[in-house]
Write a protein that holds these residues in place. Structure first.
Motif, short mmCIF file in Angstrom:
data_model
loop_
_atom_site.label_atom_id
_atom_site.label_comp_id
_atom_site.label_asym_id
_atom_site.label_seq_id
_atom_site.Cartn_x
_atom_site.Cartn_y
_atom_site.Cartn_z
N UNK A 18 30.37 0.87 -63.03
CA UNK A 18 30.28 1.40 -61.67
C UNK A 18 29.83 2.85 -61.65
N UNK A 19 29.46 3.39 -62.79
CA UNK A 19 29.13 4.80 -62.92
C UNK A 19 27.85 5.16 -62.16
N UNK A 20 27.87 6.34 -61.54
CA UNK A 20 26.68 6.89 -60.92
C UNK A 20 26.02 7.87 -61.87
N UNK A 21 25.04 8.61 -61.38
CA UNK A 21 24.28 9.53 -62.22
C UNK A 21 25.18 10.60 -62.84
N UNK A 22 26.06 11.18 -62.03
CA UNK A 22 26.93 12.24 -62.54
C UNK A 22 27.87 11.72 -63.63
N UNK A 23 28.37 10.50 -63.45
CA UNK A 23 29.25 9.91 -64.47
C UNK A 23 28.48 9.64 -65.76
N UNK A 24 27.24 9.15 -65.65
CA UNK A 24 26.44 8.90 -66.85
C UNK A 24 26.13 10.20 -67.58
N UNK A 25 25.90 11.27 -66.84
CA UNK A 25 25.68 12.58 -67.48
C UNK A 25 26.95 13.04 -68.20
N UNK A 26 28.10 12.78 -67.58
CA UNK A 26 29.37 13.11 -68.24
C UNK A 26 29.57 12.30 -69.51
N UNK A 27 29.22 11.02 -69.45
CA UNK A 27 29.32 10.16 -70.63
C UNK A 27 28.42 10.68 -71.74
N UNK A 28 27.17 11.03 -71.38
CA UNK A 28 26.24 11.57 -72.38
C UNK A 28 26.80 12.84 -73.00
N UNK A 29 27.41 13.70 -72.18
CA UNK A 29 27.96 14.95 -72.68
C UNK A 29 29.09 14.74 -73.67
N UNK A 30 30.02 13.85 -73.34
CA UNK A 30 31.16 13.64 -74.23
C UNK A 30 30.73 12.94 -75.51
N UNK A 31 29.73 12.07 -75.43
CA UNK A 31 29.25 11.38 -76.63
C UNK A 31 28.53 12.36 -77.55
N UNK A 32 27.69 13.22 -76.98
CA UNK A 32 26.99 14.21 -77.80
C UNK A 32 27.99 15.16 -78.44
N UNK A 33 29.00 15.58 -77.68
CA UNK A 33 30.02 16.49 -78.21
C UNK A 33 30.77 15.84 -79.37
N UNK A 34 31.14 14.57 -79.20
CA UNK A 34 31.82 13.86 -80.29
C UNK A 34 30.89 13.68 -81.49
#
Length: 247
Positions: free
Chosen positions: A128-144
């Motif tokens: 159900x993620x929108x654009x902002x949620x996908x950007x947040x997902x990308x951020x946390x994955x890159x950080x990890x």
């Protein structure tokens, strides 16, 4: 420094491309695990939603870990075979050597996760993620991925041989299986449940899961960020210290 890092990145990318085993472990193995859990075990888990929707966030984070063995082996080989000393003679920045390994690892992880998510959509994944949620997902994955990359580089530098370097990453590969990646932590037995709740991967996975559902919780996001930053700082400091001693 920047040009040196790009050269080291190209070098590591060529090594990865020439090693089918590392490509399989990093990109294809997470997809194989997804197919296994969804088709073989999915009906056995009562998670309240379609199992593909529950498992995908955890498998995305699992994909970050599956290519780490080859990273540690490659780093250790550079040290034990004297390649680092050759770079020193060529006046290559020490930081660029390590950064090249980390960036190559991150790019491999992102490729693996993109392939995994593509397969998940084919299997019925419906976030159900929108654009902002996908950007947040990308951020946390890159950080990890950056944190895991530096920690793995440190493990590779500290090991005595390429073989032991690869084995040293096994706990990192196994750790997501003892989190909420496959089943909710509350459904686990005593002892294992507490371990799953307080280990690093569970809040990170729950953060990604919340973002995919459009309902991230601060109680997961804050610990996830703290864990990622802490692992990155420890890994970076450990890697630079060990590299200075061994190079």
């Amino acid at each position: 420094m920047k040009s040196h890092a790009l050269v080291m990145l190209r070098r590591n990318a060529k090594h990865i491309a020439r090693n089918p085993t590392s490509v399989f472990n990093a990109v294809l193995m997470p997809i194989v695990i997804m197919l296994m859990f969804v088709y073989m075990f999915g009906d056995a888990f009562d998670v309240g939603v379609d199992y593909i929707d529950y498992a995908t966030p955890g498998l995305m984070l699992l994909a970050v870990c599956y290519g780490l063995g080859s990273v540690a082996t490659s780093v250790n080989a550079d040290v034990t075979k004297g390649i680092i000393n050759r770079f020193k003679v060529m006046d290559v920045s020490r930081g660029a050597v390590l950064t090249g390994h980390v960036v190559a690892s991150v790019l491999t992880n992102l490729t693996a996760i993109a392939a995994l998510v593509g397969v998940a959509f084919l299997l019925g994944f419906s976030p159900s993620a929108g654009l902002s949620e996908w950007l947040g997902i990308a951020g946390i994955i890159v950080l990890l991925a950056v944190a895991a990359g530096w920690f793995t580089v440190a493990l590779g530098l500290s090991a005595k041989s390429p073989e032991t370097a690869g084995l040293a990453t096994v706990p990192l590969v196994m750790l997501p299986f003892f989190s909420s990646a496959i089943v909710p932590a509350e459904k686990m037995g005593p002892g294992l449940r507490q371990f799953a709740e307080y280990q690093p991967f569970t809040p990170i996975i729950e953060t990604v899961r919340g973002l995919l559902n459009g309902t991230p919780a601060a109680g997961d996001v804050i610990p996830a960020l703290i864990w990622c930053v802490a692992i990155a700082v420890i890994g970076y400091a450990w890697a630079r210290s060990t590299f200075t001693k061994r190079a």
